[in-house]
Design a protein around this motif. Sequence first.
Motif, short mmCIF file in Angstrom:
data_model
loop_
_atom_site.label_atom_id
_atom_site.label_comp_id
_atom_site.label_asym_id
_atom_site.label_seq_id
_atom_site.Cartn_x
_atom_site.Cartn_y
_atom_site.Cartn_z
N CYS A 1 25.28 1.32 -24.26
CA CYS A 1 24.93 1.84 -22.93
C CYS A 1 23.41 1.87 -22.77
CB CYS A 1 25.49 3.24 -22.74
SG CYS A 1 27.27 3.36 -23.00
N PHE A 2 22.93 1.41 -21.61
CA PHE A 2 21.50 1.28 -21.35
C PHE A 2 21.07 2.17 -20.19
CE2 PHE A 2 22.97 -2.37 -23.59
CZ PHE A 2 21.94 -2.73 -24.44
N ASP A 3 19.76 2.47 -20.13
CA ASP A 3 19.28 3.44 -19.15
C ASP A 3 19.36 2.95 -17.71
OD1 ASP A 3 17.26 1.55 -19.23
OD2 ASP A 3 15.64 2.98 -19.66
N ASN A 4 19.53 1.65 -17.49
CA ASN A 4 19.64 1.13 -16.13
C ASN A 4 21.10 0.91 -15.70
OD1 ASN A 4 20.27 -1.05 -17.74
ND2 ASN A 4 19.01 -2.54 -16.61
N GLY A 5 22.04 1.40 -16.51
CA GLY A 5 23.45 1.27 -16.15
C GLY A 5 24.14 0.06 -16.74
N ALA A 6 23.42 -0.79 -17.47
CA ALA A 6 24.04 -1.96 -18.10
C ALA A 6 24.91 -1.51 -19.27
CB ALA A 6 22.98 -2.94 -18.57
N HIS A 7 25.97 -2.28 -19.52
CA HIS A 7 26.86 -2.01 -20.65
C HIS A 7 27.21 -3.32 -21.34
CE1 HIS A 7 27.55 1.43 -17.93
NE2 HIS A 7 27.83 2.11 -19.02
N LEU B 1 23.42 -7.86 -28.23
CA LEU B 1 22.19 -7.06 -28.17
C LEU B 1 20.96 -7.93 -28.41
CD1 LEU B 1 23.40 -3.91 -30.14
CD2 LEU B 1 22.68 -3.95 -27.74
N ARG B 2 21.05 -8.83 -29.34
CA ARG B 2 19.89 -9.67 -29.68
C ARG B 2 19.63 -10.76 -28.65
NH1 ARG B 2 21.47 -9.69 -36.14
NH2 ARG B 2 20.43 -7.70 -36.63
N SER B 3 20.60 -11.02 -27.80
CA SER B 3 20.39 -12.00 -26.73
C SER B 3 19.49 -11.44 -25.63
CB SER B 3 21.73 -12.42 -26.12
OG SER B 3 22.23 -11.41 -25.25
N LEU B 4 19.41 -10.10 -25.57
CA LEU B 4 18.61 -9.40 -24.55
C LEU B 4 19.09 -9.73 -23.13
CD1 LEU B 4 15.03 -9.76 -26.11
CD2 LEU B 4 16.67 -7.88 -26.36
N ARG B 5 20.37 -10.05 -23.00
CA ARG B 5 20.97 -10.34 -21.69
C ARG B 5 21.94 -9.22 -21.32
NH1 ARG B 5 19.69 -15.84 -20.27
NH2 ARG B 5 18.06 -16.41 -21.76
N PRO B 6 21.97 -8.80 -20.05
CA PRO B 6 22.81 -7.65 -19.66
C PRO B 6 24.29 -7.96 -19.45
CG PRO B 6 21.57 -8.42 -17.78
CD PRO B 6 21.09 -9.23 -18.95
N VAL B 7 24.67 -9.24 -19.52
CA VAL B 7 26.07 -9.63 -19.32
C VAL B 7 26.55 -10.34 -20.57
CG1 VAL B 7 27.66 -11.07 -17.96
CG2 VAL B 7 25.85 -9.78 -16.81
N ASP B 8 27.58 -9.77 -21.21
CA ASP B 8 28.08 -10.40 -22.44
C ASP B 8 29.03 -11.56 -22.11
OD1 ASP B 8 30.89 -9.43 -22.36
OD2 ASP B 8 30.02 -7.45 -22.76
N VAL B 9 29.41 -12.29 -23.12
CA VAL B 9 30.17 -13.52 -22.92
C VAL B 9 31.52 -13.27 -22.25
CG1 VAL B 9 31.17 -13.44 -25.25
CG2 VAL B 9 30.98 -15.64 -24.07
N HIS B 10 32.11 -12.08 -22.46
CA HIS B 10 33.43 -11.81 -21.91
C HIS B 10 33.39 -11.31 -20.47
CE1 HIS B 10 34.94 -12.48 -25.90
NE2 HIS B 10 34.15 -11.54 -26.39
N LEU B 11 32.26 -10.74 -20.07
CA LEU B 11 32.14 -10.23 -18.70
C LEU B 11 31.78 -11.32 -17.71
CD1 LEU B 11 32.04 -7.77 -16.77
CD2 LEU B 11 29.63 -7.49 -17.41
N ALA B 12 31.04 -12.32 -18.15
CA ALA B 12 30.46 -13.31 -17.24
C ALA B 12 31.49 -13.95 -16.31
CB ALA B 12 29.73 -14.38 -18.05
#
Length: 346
Positions: free
Chosen positions: A241-247, A275-286
Amino acid sequence: MPEPIPVDGAAGGQVLRTSLALSALTGKPFTISSIRSNRPNPGLQPQHFTAVKTLAETCHAEIEGAVKESRQLTFKPGKVRPSSLQVNIGSAGSVTLLLQALLPPSLREEVRLRVMGGGDVPFAPPANYFSGVLQPALKAFGVHFEFSLNKRGYYPKGNGAVSFKSVPGRLPLKAVDFTELGQLQSIQCVSHCASLPREVAVNQARAAHKKLEEFDCEWIESIEAAPHSDTIGSGLDLLACFDNGAHLGANALGAKGKPAVTVGEEAAVHLLKSLRSLRPVDVHLADQLIPFMGLAKGTSFFQCAEVSQHLLSSIAVTKQFLDCEISIVGDLGQPGRVTVKGVGFA
């Protein structure tokens, strides 16, 4: 009624589900051929058949070819109406994949659904991912629904149960910008098992925590154990969980002969990659976001950890039904950026 949109279903069940979802919402009929022809067990399987029947009930559709192992289906939707349904997939078929198909048409009217099947099964988002990652992401579009996990169900027995209730909102949906990850605040860990010793879940969680010790954030752990159940299995779900609402989410499932430590480490490795990709959308959400981006008013963006075949298939089907503009930067298997100019469907 217009001529059915021709859809190539060879890539898998996701093409069918996305077609059903957008057809039921937009009122556009389609004919899908070569259903799952690239799979070892091609054609309509029980979980796909259940999705067709459920969506047909929701929008009073006429269907042709809805029989087991059918490789061609025509779906002619009517109007989406309020509905309250109880569905038993009859196997460990994924309850969350069925709900994926139901989400877009339920934007129109209130849909209540109780589904029996598999909530934690291979090749499908687990129930905790549905509520922890997908639900908050869709909220940004203006999509609201209630979801609860009533009982876990593992492969192969299934016997899980979830409840769903849509909250119809105002269309068109809002455009979104998921390009910033924000600062990591916490990692939530839910380790669970049924018909197995509680130590299985404890050891899964311990292994995951050890693998993720490098991150200086709050660790929130929950252990669930049902020693006497009519399903058997284990799993571990992680939610960053991130401070801007990303998960970002990740999970792993147990299997006969698979050590609990391996389950925990496997889930942690999946989360580490995101986490290391530094992207807010993971492969399963996209791929799950694409139909909603196409429906929204305005231009939406996201940066994802990995471009998957599911993402490319979702883009292709969404463009067929909505005629929206979608561009993608990034190669298959690599991080990517997706831009969608939505049609403002109302």
